[in-house]
Motif scaffolding. Structure first.
Motif, PDB file in Angstrom:
ATOM      1  N   PRO A   1       0.844  -1.200   0.000  1.00 29.51           N
ATOM      2  CA  PRO A   1       0.000   0.000   0.000  1.00 29.51           C
ATOM      3  C   PRO A   1       0.879   1.250   0.000  1.00 29.51           C
ATOM      4  CG  PRO A   1      -0.037  -1.076   2.155  1.00 29.51           C
ATOM      5  CD  PRO A   1       0.722  -1.981   1.238  1.00 29.51           C
ATOM      6  N   LYS A   2       0.601   2.174  -0.925  1.00 27.10           N
ATOM      7  CA  LYS A   2       1.477   3.341  -1.050  1.00 27.10           C
ATOM      8  C   LYS A   2       0.990   4.517  -0.202  1.00 27.10           C
ATOM      9  CE  LYS A   2       3.123   2.224  -5.663  1.00 27.10           C
ATOM     10  NZ  LYS A   2       2.121   1.204  -6.034  1.00 27.10           N
ATOM     11  N   SER A   3      -0.329   4.643  -0.074  1.00 23.94           N
ATOM     12  CA  SER A   3      -0.819   5.827   0.638  1.00 23.94           C
ATOM     13  C   SER A   3      -1.180   5.476   2.077  1.00 23.94           C
ATOM     14  CB  SER A   3      -2.049   6.383  -0.074  1.00 23.94           C
ATOM     15  OG  SER A   3      -3.123   5.500   0.117  1.00 23.94           O
ATOM     16  N   GLU A   4      -1.170   6.511   2.897  1.00 25.69           N
ATOM     17  CA  GLU A   4      -1.518   6.354   4.310  1.00 25.69           C
ATOM     18  C   GLU A   4      -2.958   5.871   4.442  1.00 25.69           C
ATOM     19  OE1 GLU A   4      -0.909   5.628   7.713  1.00 25.69           O
ATOM     20  OE2 GLU A   4       0.835   6.364   6.603  1.00 25.69           O
ATOM     21  N   VAL A   5      -3.844   6.388   3.588  1.00 27.29           N
ATOM     22  CA  VAL A   5      -5.266   5.995   3.613  1.00 27.29           C
ATOM     23  C   VAL A   5      -5.387   4.482   3.409  1.00 27.29           C
ATOM     24  CG1 VAL A   5      -7.500   6.272   2.469  1.00 27.29           C
ATOM     25  CG2 VAL A   5      -5.905   8.179   2.552  1.00 27.29           C
TER      26      VAL A   5
END
Ligand SMILES: Nc1ncnc2c1ncn2[C@@H]1O[C@H](COP(=O)(O)OP(=O)(O)OP(=O)(O)O)[C@@H](O)[C@H]1O
Ligand SMILES: [Mg+2]
Length: 360
Positions: free
Chosen positions: A249-253
């Motif tokens: 997963p790349k984004s914090e979300v």
């Protein structure tokens, strides 16, 4: 049509059929007062694909899907279903195109005064099909969803899972190009959820049905989606094959949404971690090639030290190995940096969680 697909170079007929775009959304926008609920979303859904959409509450998922089925009017952008633009159409022109889109809902939305069979046949009645044809089709669909014996029953006498099966049969009645699902399993218990997902996957495989589904449950995405799109504040923040987004997963979300299914060190072990100690406890996130190779034995033969598996394992998402290993590494002073470099170099993501005295 077939000829056209076959002409796409380098693709097998199945791949070519899959590459056919069923839904194309371009720079879609919809705001409510000051809230840009959907703020420039572009995506495509290909034939036979299950696309999952995830995002925090209020991210704009339902608004996006409501624009797609014509319940909401976008302020900007375009939506194409099977190559035909539906944005900007009047109510009368929209009607037949809306039937190309099937929808299932969290609360099923069945008509309580009608029998199961009549509920399923309703979209065909609206199309003006003859009664005999409607009943025949309803019978086939009830067979497909495993409810042939409930044709004459009323919705009130069904369980939640059975109601959703009726909802699915009804959504398929008019042979839609795409099935939309907005939290269709969130009112169901885990076991019923699994059976509904298995049914959707089965229909997806058998009929090549294209499905776009929104859910809060990451397990739903993991078990049936091919690709996943993550939305936040009306925009796409990340997208890709499920195994890849789940593994990296790349984004914090995305990381926070995946939190519930991300493997963790058992609490009693986590409680023993210290800022320093004899043995480092590492978290290794691995997928693809890194998860296929004998990583730990390679490590042991290359770097002096003692390495042991404390917890974790390798799962398979879409046949790709994706996993997390918690490894204890007791090395000479300064050896941990070499261990991390060695593992990073082989595609593992490594985090030092802490240290333990030895042999916990
Ligand atoms: N009819 C409406 N009127 C005013 N604001 C709305 C309306 N529909 C949605 N919104 C707002 O638009 C934003 C996106 O809402 P939406 O329902 O699409 O989110 P969602 O991602 O489906 O959330 P959830 O996961 O809670 O279902 C929210 O801020 C919401 O309050
Ligand atoms: Mg919603």
């Amino acid at each position: 049509m077939t000829q056209h697909f076959a002409a796409i170079e380098g693709l097998s007929p199945l791949d070519a059929a899959r590459s056919e775009t069923v839904v194309r959304i371009v720079d879609l926008k919809r705001r409510f007062g000051q809230t840009p609920a959907v703020d420039g979303i572009s995506l495509t859904v290909r034939k036979g694909e299950v696309l999952g959409i995830i995002g925090r509450s209020g991210a704009g998922k339902s608004t996006l899907i409501r624009c797609l089925n014509g319940l909401e009017r976008p302020d900007g952008g375009q939506i194409f279903v099977e190559g035909r633009e539906i944005t900007g159409l009047g109510e009368r022109e929209l009607q037949p195109l809306r039937r190309r889109i099937g929808m299932i809902f969290q609360h099923f939305n069945l008509l309580s005064a009608k029998t199961v069979e009549e509920n399923v046949a309703l979209p065909l009645k609206l199309e003006g099909r003859p009664n005999a044809e409607r009943l025949k089709r309803a019978g086939e669909l009830l067979e497909l969803v495993g409810l042939a014996d409930k044709a004459k029953a009323y919705p009130a006498s069904l369980s939640g899972g059975q109601k959703q099966r009726v909802g699915i049969a009804r959504a398929l009645a008019a042979r839609p190009a795409v099935l939309l699902s907005d939290e269709a399993t969130s009112a169901l218990d885990p076991e019923t959820t699994r059976s509904i997902l298995a049914l959707l996957k089965d229909i997806n495989r058998k009929l090549g049905l294209t499905i776009l589904l929104i859910t809060h449950e990451m397990e739903v995405i993991r078990s049936i989606a091919d690709r996943v799109t993550v939305i936040d504040a009306g925009r796409i923040v990340e997208e890709g094959p499920v195994w890849s987004v789940f593994a990296h997963p790349k984004s914090e979300v995305t990381r926070s949404l995946l939190g519930s299914i991300r493997p963790q060190l058992p609490e009693q072990l986590a409680a023993r971690l210290r800022p320093s100690g004899r043995e480092a406890v590492l978290r290794l996130d691995i997928s693809g090639e890194a998860a296929r190779r004998p990583l730990l034995s390679e490590l042991a033969t290359s770097i002096p030290g003692r390495f042991r598996l404390i917890h974790g394992g390798i799962d398979h998402i879409q046949d790709e190995p994706v996993g997390t290993l918690f490894v204890g590494a007791a090395t000479e002073t300064g050896g941990i940096a070499a261990v991390i470099e060695f593992l990073n170099h082989r595609g593992a993501r490594v985090e030092v969680l802490g240290y333990v005295a030895d042999n916990v």
